[in-house]
Design a protein around this motif. Sequence first.
Motif, mmCIF file in Angstrom:
data_model
loop_
_atom_site.group_PDB
_atom_site.id
_atom_site.type_symbol
_atom_site.label_atom_id
_atom_site.label_comp_id
_atom_site.label_asym_id
_atom_site.label_seq_id
_atom_site.Cartn_x
_atom_site.Cartn_y
_atom_site.Cartn_z
ATOM 1 N N UNK A 286 0.887 -1.307 0.133
ATOM 2 C CA UNK A 286 -0.156 -0.105 0.057
ATOM 3 C C UNK A 286 0.932 1.249 -0.094
ATOM 4 N N UNK A 287 1.959 1.306 0.490
ATOM 5 C CA UNK A 287 2.963 2.257 0.941
ATOM 6 C C UNK A 287 3.392 2.633 -0.752
ATOM 7 N N UNK A 288 3.688 1.571 -1.389
ATOM 8 C CA UNK A 288 4.343 1.870 -2.589
ATOM 9 C C UNK A 288 3.449 2.580 -3.695
ATOM 10 N N UNK A 289 2.055 2.089 -3.324
ATOM 11 C CA UNK A 289 1.131 2.754 -4.074
ATOM 12 C C UNK A 289 1.005 4.243 -3.720
ATOM 13 N N UNK A 290 1.141 4.459 -2.668
ATOM 14 C CA UNK A 290 0.899 5.915 -2.087
ATOM 15 C C UNK A 290 1.980 6.616 -2.589
ATOM 16 N N UNK A 291 3.353 6.163 -2.784
ATOM 17 C CA UNK A 291 4.512 6.745 -3.155
ATOM 18 C C UNK A 291 4.576 6.867 -4.690
ATOM 19 N N UNK A 292 3.831 6.148 -5.500
ATOM 20 C CA UNK A 292 3.733 6.067 -6.894
ATOM 21 C C UNK A 292 3.108 7.263 -7.584
ATOM 22 N N UNK A 293 2.735 7.020 -8.760
ATOM 23 C CA UNK A 293 1.920 8.078 -9.495
ATOM 24 C C UNK A 293 0.521 8.059 -9.517
ATOM 25 N N UNK A 294 -0.032 7.270 -8.630
ATOM 26 C CA UNK A 294 -1.764 7.187 -8.676
ATOM 27 C C UNK A 294 -2.431 8.151 -7.967
ATOM 28 N N UNK A 295 -1.720 9.032 -7.149
ATOM 29 C CA UNK A 295 -2.720 9.986 -6.788
ATOM 30 C C UNK A 295 -3.701 9.540 -5.874
ATOM 31 N N UNK A 296 -3.207 8.503 -4.870
ATOM 32 C CA UNK A 296 -4.248 7.868 -3.805
ATOM 33 C C UNK A 296 -4.624 8.731 -3.162
ATOM 34 N N UNK A 297 -5.948 8.829 -2.800
ATOM 35 C CA UNK A 297 -6.829 9.864 -2.004
ATOM 36 C C UNK A 297 -7.523 9.164 -0.751
ATOM 37 N N UNK A 298 -8.393 9.945 -0.217
ATOM 38 C CA UNK A 298 -9.313 9.371 0.578
ATOM 39 C C UNK A 298 -10.452 8.220 0.209
ATOM 40 N N UNK A 299 -10.665 8.624 -1.147
ATOM 41 C CA UNK A 299 -11.532 7.561 -2.047
ATOM 42 C C UNK A 299 -10.869 6.195 -1.636
ATOM 43 N N UNK A 300 -9.736 5.666 -2.006
ATOM 44 C CA UNK A 300 -9.083 4.490 -2.113
ATOM 45 C C UNK A 300 -9.193 4.015 -0.645
#
Length: 471
Positions: A286-300
């Motif tokens: 999950x941390x790798x997703x947050x640190x990537x280019x996905x623009x993780x937000x409250x929605x996810x």
Amino acid sequence: MQDLADKYYERLQEIAGAIQNSEILAQYLEEEEDELYQELRTQIEPYISELHHEVAAEAPLQLVTFEKFLINPLFEGMYLPRVMGYAVLRGEINANYKYIRPNDHFKDILLAICQSVHFEQLKKRIGQTISVGFALSSDIWITNLLGLIENKRIRSFLQSQNLPNSHDLKFRTGIYTRYANQFKKEMYYSADFPTSLGEMIANFSALRLFLLKRFEHGTDNSSLQPKIKAFLDNPAFFGTKEYLEMLCIYGNFMEIDRAEKGDFVAHFVRERKSFREFDEKYLRFLLSLYAGNLRMSATEDERMSALVDKSVPDKITDYYQIADKIHSLGYTHPETVDAVTEFYNGHEGLSVENECVRQVILNYFTRLINGLSEANYAEYFELTKVFSLYMKIFSNQQFNQAFEKNSMVYIKKLLKKFIDKRGRDYQDIKRFVATQFVEFAFLDKEEVVELFKTRRKRRKKGEEATADGGR
């Protein structure tokens, strides 16, 4: 690779028919004038491009099949240079900027171009693509490919695209990055979903990249849902790192209806109980997703939090409980700041839970500052008050550096906008930087002076003589 749906196949056939019945093609074949081939391209390729984008959006697993149809001579080489670019970038590369496995789709398209009667026309548009593809490929692969080319003139052209610097990692990194930037708004990724453990282990990294690129671009992925569900239902994949990652991807990014929710929750509960250190590995991914280019937000986070049983005492529960508070109250709320402080002090500084929380806060700031106009700089000034609190809570160099990087980008944006050094806006910005950036240790006093120093324009040659009357 999926078979092409009838509706796409029929439209490709229509395009092929239009090419073959074109008066421009007939005239070109008779006169062999370059301008006529370009005219045919201008007329036909927009239709192929439109259909390619439609397949990419609606049925991405059929893209490679679609592109293979274009190799047919009936298409007269139309759009092949473009799809060869997609093929080069679609190939999975390692940290050494080399293909993980031979890029056969690139090879097939390149060979089709080399065997085309329109090669002289097509070669004007493929040099850079070949250079990048060769740079990412092994010497043996290139040698074997060249061995398939009988025409000496064409083989010589290909050899000239195999650049001598390609053995240098820095060169490969640069040439790949620059080339990929030309396609950054394009959606061209495709993949195969595995059905056996061997296939899954060999190809999952490419599948993961494909899925994350889809989510990064915000495309409609409903057509992929049955395939992902079949992956999660396959007992051969249970208990693997790849299965854990697919659970994380599916739960965070896909809307799961009521009928499928029970199956997903059952899979998650089973893996959470049986997979050793599941919580640690899940949060690392999950941390790798947050640190990537996905623009993780409250929605996810909120989507996944609703699927997680938070009565289980583990790191996943800890994370989603604090994430829920951050997202519900807002990261600037005093109650949130207190809760984050308590959470952070209750866990080791470098624990994965704390890393995830830092990334959540940082992503909020990054999204806000990226969307902040120059006119609203006062809002940025206020925001830094909250961030100074988080800097003290986290006491983390990486967090501070990321905050500094985003802040400096915004300040430089302001200085391009407000150029009147006597103006109130400019003076407000200068005072803020001179105090806060020094306090944050982003800049020292000398660097502040340098940032706001008036730049003298270089005089052009001859300008000085004109200024003093030509003496």
